[in-house]
Design a protein around this motif. Structure first.
Motif, short mmCIF file in Angstrom:
data_model
loop_
_atom_site.label_atom_id
_atom_site.label_comp_id
_atom_site.label_asym_id
_atom_site.label_seq_id
_atom_site.Cartn_x
_atom_site.Cartn_y
_atom_site.Cartn_z
N GLY A 293 0.78 -1.23 0.00
CA GLY A 293 0.00 0.00 0.00
C GLY A 293 0.81 1.28 0.00
N PHE A 294 2.12 1.18 -0.24
CA PHE A 294 2.96 2.38 -0.27
C PHE A 294 3.14 2.87 -1.70
CE2 PHE A 294 4.01 0.43 3.75
CZ PHE A 294 4.16 1.51 4.61
N ARG A 295 3.09 4.18 -1.86
CA ARG A 295 3.27 4.77 -3.19
C ARG A 295 4.74 5.07 -3.43
NH1 ARG A 295 -0.46 9.67 -4.65
NH2 ARG A 295 0.62 9.26 -6.63
N PRO A 296 5.33 4.54 -4.48
CA PRO A 296 6.74 4.84 -4.78
C PRO A 296 6.92 6.33 -5.04
CG PRO A 296 5.91 3.03 -6.14
CD PRO A 296 4.73 3.64 -5.48
N ASP A 297 8.09 6.85 -4.67
CA ASP A 297 8.40 8.25 -4.96
C ASP A 297 9.62 8.31 -5.88
OD1 ASP A 297 10.58 7.66 -3.37
OD2 ASP A 297 10.02 8.99 -1.72
N LYS A 298 10.15 9.51 -6.09
CA LYS A 298 11.25 9.68 -7.04
C LYS A 298 12.48 8.86 -6.65
CE LYS A 298 12.71 13.96 -4.73
NZ LYS A 298 12.88 15.42 -4.87
N VAL A 299 12.73 8.72 -5.34
CA VAL A 299 13.89 7.95 -4.87
C VAL A 299 13.70 6.47 -5.22
CG1 VAL A 299 15.25 7.29 -2.85
CG2 VAL A 299 14.30 9.60 -3.01
N THR A 300 12.47 5.97 -5.03
CA THR A 300 12.17 4.58 -5.39
C THR A 300 12.43 4.35 -6.87
OG1 THR A 300 10.24 4.91 -3.93
CG2 THR A 300 10.47 2.75 -4.98
N PHE A 301 11.93 5.24 -7.70
CA PHE A 301 12.02 5.04 -9.15
C PHE A 301 13.47 5.06 -9.63
CE2 PHE A 301 7.49 6.50 -9.12
CZ PHE A 301 6.97 5.33 -9.66
N GLY A 328 3.90 11.23 -11.23
CA GLY A 328 4.40 12.59 -11.35
C GLY A 328 5.89 12.72 -11.08
N ALA A 329 6.62 11.59 -11.18
CA ALA A 329 8.06 11.61 -10.89
C ALA A 329 8.91 11.64 -12.15
CB ALA A 329 8.43 10.39 -10.06
N SER A 330 8.29 11.57 -13.31
CA SER A 330 9.06 11.44 -14.56
C SER A 330 9.72 12.74 -15.00
CB SER A 330 8.15 10.94 -15.69
OG SER A 330 7.12 11.87 -15.94
N THR A 331 9.39 13.86 -14.32
CA THR A 331 10.00 15.15 -14.67
C THR A 331 11.16 15.50 -13.75
OG1 THR A 331 8.37 16.30 -13.31
CG2 THR A 331 7.86 16.06 -15.65
N VAL A 332 11.43 14.62 -12.78
CA VAL A 332 12.54 14.85 -11.84
C VAL A 332 13.85 14.49 -12.53
CG1 VAL A 332 13.53 14.19 -9.62
CG2 VAL A 332 11.04 14.38 -9.88
N ASP A 333 14.85 15.37 -12.42
CA ASP A 333 16.11 15.16 -13.14
C ASP A 333 16.76 13.82 -12.84
OD1 ASP A 333 15.85 17.54 -14.43
OD2 ASP A 333 17.39 18.62 -13.29
N ALA A 334 16.76 13.41 -11.57
CA ALA A 334 17.40 12.13 -11.19
C ALA A 334 16.70 10.96 -11.87
CB ALA A 334 17.39 11.96 -9.68
N ILE A 336 14.90 11.17 -14.72
CA ILE A 336 15.18 11.28 -16.17
C ILE A 336 16.57 10.72 -16.48
CG2 ILE A 336 15.50 12.89 -18.09
CD1 ILE A 336 13.51 14.77 -16.63
N SER A 337 17.54 11.05 -15.63
CA SER A 337 18.90 10.54 -15.82
C SER A 337 18.91 9.01 -15.79
CB SER A 337 19.83 11.10 -14.74
OG SER A 337 21.13 10.63 -14.89
N SER A 338 18.15 8.42 -14.85
CA SER A 338 18.05 6.96 -14.76
C SER A 338 17.38 6.38 -16.00
CB SER A 338 17.26 6.56 -13.50
OG SER A 338 17.91 7.00 -12.34
N LEU A 339 16.37 7.08 -16.51
CA LEU A 339 15.68 6.62 -17.72
C LEU A 339 16.61 6.66 -18.93
CD1 LEU A 339 12.22 8.38 -17.27
CD2 LEU A 339 12.60 5.91 -17.36
N ILE A 340 17.40 7.73 -19.05
CA ILE A 340 18.37 7.82 -20.15
C ILE A 340 19.32 6.63 -20.11
CG2 ILE A 340 20.34 9.15 -21.04
CD1 ILE A 340 18.84 11.69 -20.08
N SER A 341 19.82 6.34 -18.92
CA SER A 341 20.75 5.22 -18.76
C SER A 341 20.07 3.89 -19.03
CB SER A 341 21.33 5.24 -17.33
OG SER A 341 22.18 4.14 -17.13
N MET A 342 18.85 3.73 -18.51
CA MET A 342 18.13 2.45 -18.67
C MET A 342 17.87 2.15 -20.15
SD MET A 342 14.87 1.00 -19.32
CE MET A 342 13.66 2.26 -18.91
N TYR A 343 17.33 3.12 -20.88
CA TYR A 343 17.04 2.89 -22.30
C TYR A 343 18.33 2.66 -23.08
CZ TYR A 343 12.06 3.89 -21.86
OH TYR A 343 10.73 3.83 -21.53
N VAL A 365 23.95 17.23 -15.23
CA VAL A 365 23.78 15.80 -14.95
C VAL A 365 23.11 15.09 -16.13
CG1 VAL A 365 22.66 14.10 -13.45
CG2 VAL A 365 23.70 16.14 -12.45
N LEU A 366 22.04 15.70 -16.65
CA LEU A 366 21.32 15.09 -17.77
C LEU A 366 22.18 15.09 -19.04
CD1 LEU A 366 17.70 16.50 -17.31
CD2 LEU A 366 18.59 14.28 -16.64
#
Length: 699
Positions: A293-301, A328-334, A336-343, A365-366
């Protein structure tokens, strides 16, 4: 300065009545009606309705100016310096600027919004300072990274409280002065101050930064003595310390012992598993967290997306990307940086670029993440262009930016450009190279054949060499078949990491290529004597959210029989188009037929064949491998991409290879030794350890 008339004030229509309070004490006496008004005022301020709050409760504010504190606090999250200055003017007009409570809130406002100059001016004019005034100023300096000034205020304080010590300990550990932070904690303890949850949290973060497991356990004992072990802040910091120090089990036990968990505790557990390389467990824990029942936040993602990056599970990464958007965490720089690396690490460079372009601003960073993604895929021109754009926009590149640039240059053979970047980093930007930067330069020098110069750099650099930089040079010795230097370098590698099988295998292969069979026997004997096992080659791919893993000789896959038959047909087809198996690279005592079978069943060939059998025509094939792609597989995959008209993307331990129409994005640089000339004097083929490469390999 504080009563700027030029500001478009939201308060300039307010009529200022004569203040009705007589003293600091009387200003604090509020009726029951006043208590209710204060609650309503606070509620409006917490929602950011500062003007409405002031207009609705101005009479209460003039009766009790301490209520200005709510308005000032509301300006901090909005970073509204102009509103704060207008409130400051009204506070002066109200006659309560000498009140310590209100003055400290003003001081805190200027400090928190980053106007340290105004805070210092105000601090200098305070008629009555107290410990809180000094604590606020210390925190302001810490926020700016000026630890020297913070220490000066700390040293000059005639009296301190726990919050004072917390501010300094937190500041020191925040900026990685961990030993100093721990020393200050010891001094605090000796002087009889009892730490609170914030002190202990900062000290444990300092232990984590130092990876000081013994010191962390001592603090743990102190935590239990103070009965803070079930505190969420302290418990999460304890778990983080253990996990960061390499003791995942102890960290998990701490989290499991907490009577309740919050998002921070879940994030600590997930991040700990990610940092210790348990990427599969990260995804499991993420799902359990959601079920609880916990909602992930930007740190989780950030942790979860990074784990998808390590596993190269594109389907799961895309699903979590969608969940980050919903949260609503996809606009956070950290994130986005993880998404760039993941893809990027999943072989989808265009998706990395899309995530980068959708970001707002694109900070250092980005940009560094995108430069790294380009370099990982051999797109060095785009990496350099992005860096040049940063310079034009006067964005200050950091050491990570230069590491990404050097990495890109080292994997595309741009030796001169790479050394130019290295020199610019030191001379123009004043950055101190880390071991990783030197490793890239050694790779550049080594691959270009300057083995002695690379060795000299390692032995003279100001940082201590590790096994990785020596292995980098050892790999270059293999490319250039220099057994003499290789033997000397291997001694350095094995001395630092005697259980690493890759070093022994590299040295054995170098000796075998030079026909030094006695040396080969000695290396293999050393492996047996030290009980060193060769790391098996493993390749995997994801189809319909299911990961399929392959290794040579493994018959456990349900489709292994069909796969074996398909490989036989595929190998025959490749031979018809000119492919010749590199049996000379199989350094074992077996006949040619066995060698061919061995080559045909390398893990990456098994994975690619499986993908061709189980995916529609035209769909790109993405395969991940734990070791570097061998020369024979590199040649064979180029033929497969041409014959089957498929794009085949292979991520090995070093980089990405994009095979398309019989060519590879690496331009065969990673395996090429020298160019040979045809009789007509024109470039004909690349000679790769005796194996001719198709002319279509030129990019």
């Amino acid at each position: 300065m504080y009563g700027d008339k030029s500001c478009n004030s939201v308060f300039n229509t307010i009529r200022i009545p004569t203040p009705r309070f007589l003293s600091t004490n009387t200003s604090r006496v509020v009726s029951k009606l006043g208590d209710s008004a204060a609650e309503q005022l606070s509620s409006l301020c917490s929602k950011g309705h500062i003007k409405e709050a002031f207009e609705s409760f101005k009479s209460e504010i003039w009766s009790n100016p301490s209520l200005f504190s709510h308005l000032l606090q509301a300006c901090i999250p909005r970073k509204s310096l102009s509103l704060g200055k207008q409130l400051h003017s009204l506070i002066i007009t109200s006659g309560c600027s000498a009140d310590k409570f209100v003055s400290n809130h003003l001081l805190n406002f200027y400090s928190k919004v980053g106007d340290l100059g105004a805070a210092l001016t105000l601090f200098g004019h305070l008629p009555r300072r107290n410990i809180m005034s000094c604590n606020i100023l210390i925190n302001g300096y810490v926020q700016k990274g000026d630890l020297e000034s913070a220490q000066k205020v700390f040293n000059e304080m005639p009296e301190r409280n726990v919050a004072t010590w917390n501010a300094m300990v937190t500041g020191l550990t925040q900026f990685q002065f961990n030993e100093e932070g721990l020393g200050l904690f010891s001094e605090m303890h000796e002087l009889g101050f009892l730490p609170d949850e914030f002190t202990l949290g900062s000290v444990l973060r300092g232990c984590a930064g130092l990876r000081a497991l013994h010191a962390g356990r001592q603090v743990h004992a102190y935590v239990m003595k103070c009965r803070f072990e079930f505190n969420l802040v302290v418990g999460s910091s304890l778990a983080h310390m253990y996990m960061k120090s390499g003791s995942l089990e102890e960290g998990e036990r701490v989290i499991k012992s907490l009577p309740i968990r919050n998002v921070v505790a879940w994030n600590t557990l997930i991040a700990g598993k990610a940092q210790n390389g348990h990427s599969d467990a990260v995804l499991d824990q993420y799902n359990i967290m959601k079920i609880a029942g916990f909602r992930p936040d930007k740190v989780t993602f950030v942790s979860v997306i990074s784990s998808c990056s390590e596993l190269a599970t594109l389907g799961q990464g895309q699903q979590i990307h969608a969940e980050a958007i919903k949260a609503g965490a996809s606009t956070v720089d950290a994130v986005i940086s993880s998404l760039i690396s993941m893809y990027s690490r999943c072989g989808c460079l265009e998706d990395s670029l899309k995530a980068f372009k959708e970001s707002v601003g694109g900070d250092v960073v980005l940009r560094s993440s995108m430069i790294s993604a380009y370099g990982f895929h051999g797109r060095v021109e785009e990496a350099i262009q992005l860096f040049e754009e940063m310079e034009q926009e006067e964005l200050e590149a950091n050491d990570v930016t230069f590491l990404s640039l050097l990495y890109a240059c080292s994997h595309c053979g741009l030796k001169e450009k790479g050394i130019e970047f290295f020199n610019s980093m030191v001379e123009k930007y004043g950055l101190k190279p880390r071991l990783e930067h030197y490793t890239c330069v050694v790779d550049l020098l080594g691959r270009s054949g300057r083995l002695e110069e690379a060795e000299s750099m390692i032995r003279s650099m100001p940082v201590k060499a590790d096994a990785i930089i020596w292995k980098t040079l050892l790999s270059a010795c293999k490319i250039h078949r220099n057994a003499n230097i290789a033997k000397r370098i291997s001694e350095e590698v094995i001395r630092q990491d005697p259980q690493d099988s890759a070093s022994y295998v590299l040295l054995s292969n170098i000796h075998a290529s030079a026909r030094r069979w006695q040396d080969v026997s000695e290396v293999r004997k050393a492996m047996r004597d030290r009980n060193v096992k060769k790391e098996p080659g493993i390749s995997w791919l994801e189809i319909k959210n299911q990961v399929h893993q392959f290794c040579i000789g493994d018959k456990s896959h349900p489709q292994s029989k069909e796969l074996d038959m398909y490989l036989q047909e595929l190998t025959s087809e490749l031979k018809l188009h000119g492919y010749v198996p590199d049996t000379g690279s199989v350094l074992h005592d077996m006949d040619n037929e066995e060698k061919e079978y061995n080559l045909a069943h390398h893990s990456e060939k098994l994975a690619i064949a499986f993908a061709l059998m189980n995916t529609p025509e035209g769909v790109p094939v993405r395969v991940m491998k734990n070791l570097r792609v061998c020369i024979d597989c590199h040649v064979a995959i180029k033929y497969i991409s041409l014959i089957k008209n498929r794009e085949i993307i292979v991520r090995d331990a070093s980089r990405f290879h994009h095979f398309k129409n019989g060519r590879c994005s690496c331009g065969d640089y990673c395996i090429t030794v020298r160019k040979t000339k045809s009789k007509e004097g024109e470039d004909d083929i690349d000679q790769v350890l005796g194996i001719p490469i198709m002319k279509s390999s030129y990019v």
